[in-house]
Enzyme design. Structure first.
Site, PDB file in Angstrom:
ATOM      1  N   GLY A 132       0.709  -1.155  -0.031  1.00  0.00           N
ATOM      2  CA  GLY A 132       0.027  -0.028  -0.058  1.00  0.00           C
ATOM      3  C   GLY A 132       0.829   1.212   0.099  1.00  0.00           C
ATOM      4  O   GLY A 132       2.003   1.243   0.682  1.00  0.00           O
ATOM      5  N   GLY A 182      -0.391   8.716   2.080  1.00  0.00           N
ATOM      6  CA  GLY A 182       0.111   9.851   2.444  1.00  0.00           C
ATOM      7  C   GLY A 182       1.379   9.854   3.284  1.00  0.00           C
ATOM      8  O   GLY A 182       2.261  10.598   3.109  1.00  0.00           O
ATOM      9  N   PHE A 183       1.347   8.900   4.055  1.00  0.00           N
ATOM     10  CA  PHE A 183       2.539   8.736   5.192  1.00  0.00           C
ATOM     11  C   PHE A 183       3.598   8.095   4.654  1.00  0.00           C
ATOM     12  O   PHE A 183       4.800   8.359   4.956  1.00  0.00           O
ATOM     13  CB  PHE A 183       1.587   7.946   6.326  1.00  0.00           C
ATOM     14  N   VAL A 194       3.450   0.959   2.715  1.00  0.00           N
ATOM     15  CA  VAL A 194       3.246  -0.074   3.687  1.00  0.00           C
ATOM     16  C   VAL A 194       3.592  -1.310   3.066  1.00  0.00           C
ATOM     17  O   VAL A 194       3.432  -1.763   1.889  1.00  0.00           O
ATOM     18  CB  VAL A 194       1.684  -0.100   3.881  1.00  0.00           C
ATOM     19  N   ASP A 246     -10.618  10.439   9.241  1.00  0.00           N
ATOM     20  CA  ASP A 246     -10.340   9.853   7.844  1.00  0.00           C
ATOM     21  C   ASP A 246     -10.950   8.480   7.650  1.00  0.00           C
ATOM     22  O   ASP A 246     -10.200   7.676   7.235  1.00  0.00           O
ATOM     23  CB  ASP A 246      -8.718   9.844   7.746  1.00  0.00           C
TER      24      ASP A 246
END
Ligand SMILES: *[C@@H]1O[C@H](CO)[C@@H](O)[C@H](O)[C@H]1NC(C)=O
Ligand SMILES: *[C@@H]1O[C@H](CO)[C@@H](O)[C@H](O)[C@H]1NC(C)=O
Ligand SMILES: *[C@@H]1O[C@H](CO)[C@@H](O)[C@H](O)[C@H]1NC(C)=O
Ligand SMILES: *[C@@H]1O[C@H](CO)[C@@H](O)[C@H](O)[C@H]1NC(C)=O
Ligand SMILES: *[C@@H]1O[C@H](CO)[C@@H](O)[C@H](O)[C@H]1NC(C)=O
Ligand SMILES: *[C@@H]1O[C@H](CO)[C@@H](O)[C@H](O)[C@H]1NC(C)=O
Ligand SMILES: *[C@@H]1O[C@H](CO)[C@@H](O)[C@H](O)[C@H]1NC(C)=O
Ligand SMILES: *[C@@H]1O[C@H](CO)[C@@H](O)[C@H](O)[C@H]1NC(C)=O
Ligand SMILES: *[C@@H]1O[C@H](CO)[C@@H](O)[C@H](O)[C@H]1NC(C)=O
Length: 786
Positions: free
Chosen positions: A507, A510-511, A514, A626
């Site tokens: 994945g 925005g962070f 993953v 979110d």
């Protein structure tokens, strides 16, 4: 001062990889009677979240006792269980509990405290002493100050009392003049004989020993070195001790590596080390110095413990060799408070690999005027002079006990909360009435990082008078977070993800990315979120997520296993969700379409997770901010879990109000009211969840730009069609004809209400949940009819 036991049960909530716990506690047969009392309750036994039974304390007080009982007004979310913490017994004059105890037997006495508002009494005004069998255990004790200094909401103190000659143990509670006392739980547990059998070697005088027969002790620290938190239920011998993980006590950045017994190694008790000493889990994990002999000879593996001055302490080290089999393969020096006390060769001591041994060292800790912190240092260093085969050291477990002084006291002074906390509190007082919300917020937010015992946390308080919301933006130094969750070394993460190999990316957010990965030598599958270290926003969200998730445990919230902050990395390790995100099963996918019933169950799971956030965490509403189909994850059994708490906000739900905040969230899901007025309420999550429900029903994204203007926005299009009574125009084509029409109607109506323009017209998550449950019942009945 900092008892291990204080830090205890909170950890049950936290990042316990349950499957890595070896259950060993054999039933403790024919044991003498233990007392496990929930104070201030009457009647039936209560069961705590661990399944332990707590009885009422009424029968242990004198009949003429005039203490009162009370229930705490607030339930701090960090409490592991309402039992025994939510009930208290309040004393305004001297009172005693009496217990019939076996003769010639040492006893563990555990006292539990949750400083809170009882009967409108101010918790900061309770000062009291506790005396048992002539020993002063606590004196002028303030549970409130202690909790504040340790930044935790509740605490327990464990004492190891010498045998009581009379067969009756009196525990006397004496409130300070003009003050009051309270207690939430008492345990009296007979101790097997072999726990303190041998005298301890006095550090600095290798020929002198401290005999503990006539002394009482206080357990200060009890840690499973290189291993994980062990909850009372998993202790050996049924002794219900708590073992913490050691990462928060390690000095500096040189903390070696953790290791675990290979599967073919059998660890076994002997007559010298029985199951009463420590669980096999303690002996099967260890910390060693690492693979590089040159690095190892130049550093010490050091643990540091803060203690009260003026006492003798017994430091018990637990060893078990897991790798080597011969004498002189691994030899190291042990030093306590910078004095070398012994050369250790675990094989030479134990006789063989897999056999545990322990060593007790007594050390006198004097007050050092001018010193801020009085500490015990335990350090290991390769014994270069004996030329062992490997320059390395090993330790499996560690306990520190305080010994009563010549005046038969074990009590220290109340700790001093860090200056920063005091300042923050004074600032708060200017704005709000006493009994302040700050204390509760501190308990709440700081509870999540209570392991910052050694490092002051920095809080920035923004008080918004206009709407009675107190918001906290934590700017925590990462090193203060450890211990609560598992802290991983970067090499472990690299090993588990093949050095962040692109093929493991599951994945991109925005962070950051993953990754799919493994921990514990490939035995446990995990999801690893690695943030982009360049974004300042990332740092904040990283901390928010650790704080939130380490306190929240729910079947429908993703569990955080731990984190890694080595080298400025911001890595979070989660349970692996085998079936990925909800979105990838709805549209733009090769996966088979989800049947309607499964969609309903997934929606219900996510609604339960959100409902818990909004209401279940007791006194705070947590707003996710979110909610979207990529933040609803599915495990291998298709149980849905809400994830990604990086944007979440906490607020008190005393007042029906809102949070002023910068608008954040994801396009297509954003509550228009929040957007217009920049005021966040939990109804913003309800709006986003409504969008999720439409996606589930329609099998299309919230925004689809290639469609005509009328249809591009899912919510607008769906509302338009529903107003015309034309639900069939929007339903996912692969569901057509397969949904009970009544069920469909209620589902669509629920989604429609969720996206009401005005927040006050939207249902609560509880209402949404009830409607969805009803839909599922209808659908199930259809199944049986067909
Ligand atoms: C841990 O394992 C026990 C025993 O297998 C189980 O009953 C319990 O529900 C598990 N707890 C969690 C938090 O998974
Ligand atoms: C009851 O409480 C009063 C003070 O409120 C105290 O003086 C008295 O000694 C107590 N009685 C007993 C039996 O403890
Ligand atoms: C314990 O308390 C009871 C009742 O208060 C008293 O009669 C007894 O003398 C006490 N025993 C000791 C050893 O202090
Ligand atoms: C412990 O105290 C008892 C009596 O109080 C005494 O007879 C015994 O010798 C003491 N034991 C030690 C090891 O000091
Ligand atoms: C041990 O020595 C270090 C410096 O070498 C010092 O900072 C530390 O305070 C000492 N520890 C104790 C407990 O005396
Ligand atoms: C390791 O600890 C010993 C004993 O306290 C001390 O003498 C030595 O200087 C320490 N070595 C390092 C590298 O810190
Ligand atoms: C602890 O208290 C007992 C009883 O008063 C006393 O005999 C013993 O010497 C004390 N221990 C120490 C280490 O002073
Ligand atoms: C014991 O009490 C006496 C008198 O109160 C005091 O002078 C002495 O310092 C105390 N001893 C310790 C070790 O605290
Ligand atoms: C009791 O503890 C408080 C807080 O630590 C302190 O300010 C006070 O002086 C202590 N009182 C006594 C009598 O020791």
């Amino acid at each position: 001062m900092i008892s291990t036991y204080q830090i205890l049960l909170l950890l049950i909530y936290s990042c316990l990889a349950n499957d890595s716990i070896i259950v060993l506690s054999a039933p403790y047969e024919s044991k003498p009677v233990s007392y496990v009392l929930s104070c201030g309750t009457s009647g039936q036994d209560a069961i705590d979240s661990d399944g332990r039974k707590w009885s009422s304390d009424v029968n242990f007080l004198s009949p003429s006792d005039n203490s009162t009982t009370s229930e705490a007004r607030f339930q701090d979310p960090s409490l592991p269980s309402t039992v025994p913490y939510m009930n208290a017994r309040i004393f305004t004059s001297k009172s005693s509990y009496s217990f019939i105890v076996p003769p010639r037997t040492r006893l563990w006495l555990r006292l539990h405290f949750y400083p809170s508002n009882y009967d409108n009494l101010d918790p900061s005004e309770a000062y009291f002493s506790v005396i048992a069998d002539g020993f002063t255990l606590l004196k002028n004790f303030s549970a409130s100050i202690t909790a504040k200094a340790l930044t935790q909401a509740y605490m327990a103190r464990e004492f190891g009392l010498r045998p009581v000659e009379t067969g009756v143990l009196n525990v006397t509670i004496v409130p300070f003049e003009g003050s009051y006392a309270f207690i939430n739980g008492i345990e009296v547990i007979p101790m097997p004989k072999d726990v303190f059998q041998h005298p301890a070697t006095l550090v600095g005088y290798s020929d002198q020993h401290v005999d503990l027969h006539n002394s009482s002790l206080q357990t200060m620290f009890r840690i499973n070195v290189g291993g994980q938190f062990i909850a009372p239920n998993y202790d050996s011998g049924g002794l219900t001790r708590t073992w913490l993980d050691d990462s928060m006590y390690l000095l500096g950045a040189a903390f070696g590596v953790t290791s675990k017994a290979a599967e073919n190694i059998r660890i076994r008790y002997s007559k010298d080390v029985t199951e009463d000493i420590a669980p096999l889990n303690v002996y099967s994990t260890a910390r060693t110095m690492g693979p590089d002999p040159d690095v190892n000879r130049n550093y010490n593996l050091t643990w540091v413990f803060r203690v009260d001055p003026g006492f003798i302490y017994v430091v018990r080290l637990h060893f078990c060799e897991l790798h080597f089999t011969k004498v002189n393969q691994r030899v190291f020096d042990i030093s306590v408070n910078n004095q070398t006390v012994e050369k250790a060769d675990v094989i030479a001591w134990a006789g063989s690999q897999g056999l545990p041994v322990y060593k007790d060292y007594a050390v006198h800790v004097e007050d050092q005027p001018g010193a801020d912190d009085i500490e015990i240092w335990v350090a290991l260093h390769p014994s270069v002079s004996t030329k062992p085969e490997h320059y390395d050291a090993i330790l499996n477990g560690l306990e520190v006990f305080k010994v009563n002084d010549t005046n038969a006291t074990l009590a220290g002074l109340n700790p001093e909360p860090s200056a920063m906390l005091v300042n923050a509190e004074e600032h708060e007082k200017e704005f709000s009435p006493p009994g302040s919300r700050l204390g509760r917020l501190l308990g709440e937010v700081a509870g999540g990082i209570f392991c910052s015992v050694l490092v002051a946390a920095i809080f920035v308080f923004v008080h918004r008078r206009s709407n009675n919301w107190l918001m906290i933006d934590g700017d925590f130094h990462t090193s203060t977070i450890g211990g609560h969750c598992r802290r991983f070394a970067l090499w472990e993460i690299k090993q588990g993800t093949n050095s962040f190999d692109e093929s493991n990316v599951i994945g991109i957010g925005g962070f950051g990315n993953v990754y799919k990965g493994t921990i514990d030598h490939g035995t446990t599958k995990v999801a690893i979120k690695r943030s982009n270290p360049n974004s300042e926003q990332g740092v904040k969200e990283f901390h928010t997520e650790i704080q939130m998730l380490s306190k929240l445990r729910h079947q429908h919230l993703v569990s955080l296993i731990g984190f890694c902050d080595e080298n400025g990395e911001m890595i979070l390790v989660y349970d692996y969700m085998a079936n990925g995100t909800l979105r990838e099963h709805l549209y733009n996918t090769d996966k088979p379409p989800l049947p309607w019933k499964k969609r309903l169950e997934i929606a219900i799971g996510a609604a339960k997770g959100l409902h818990y956030l909004h209401t279940g965490a007791a006194k705070y509403t947590i707003i996710h901010r979110d909610v979207k189909t990529t933040n609803i994850l599915l495990d291998d059994k298709w149980v849905s879990k809400v994830s990604d708490f990086g944007l979440s906000k906490i607020g008190s739900n005393d007042d029906q109000t809102h949070v002023n905040t910068m608008v954040k969230g994801s396009f297509g899901y954003l509550d228009p009211e929040y957007y217009r007025r920049q005021q966040l309420t939990e109804k913003s999550d309800v709006y986003s969840f409504g969008v999720v429900l439409f996606e589930v029903l329609c099998g299309r994204p919230p925004l689809k730009r290639n469609l005509c203007r009328e249809q591009a926005c899912l919510v607008d299009w769906a509302l338009h069609c529903l107003r015309k009574g034309n639900v069939h125009e929007i339903i996912d084509p692969c569901l057509k004809g397969k949904v009970n029409p009544w069920c469909l109607e209620i589902f669509a109506e629920t989604a429609q209400k969720c996206v009401s323009d005005c927040g006050s017209n939207r249902p609560s998550m509880g209402d949404v949940l009830r409607n969805l449950d009803f839909c599922l019942q209808l659908e199930e009945n259809t199944d049986t009819l067909l």
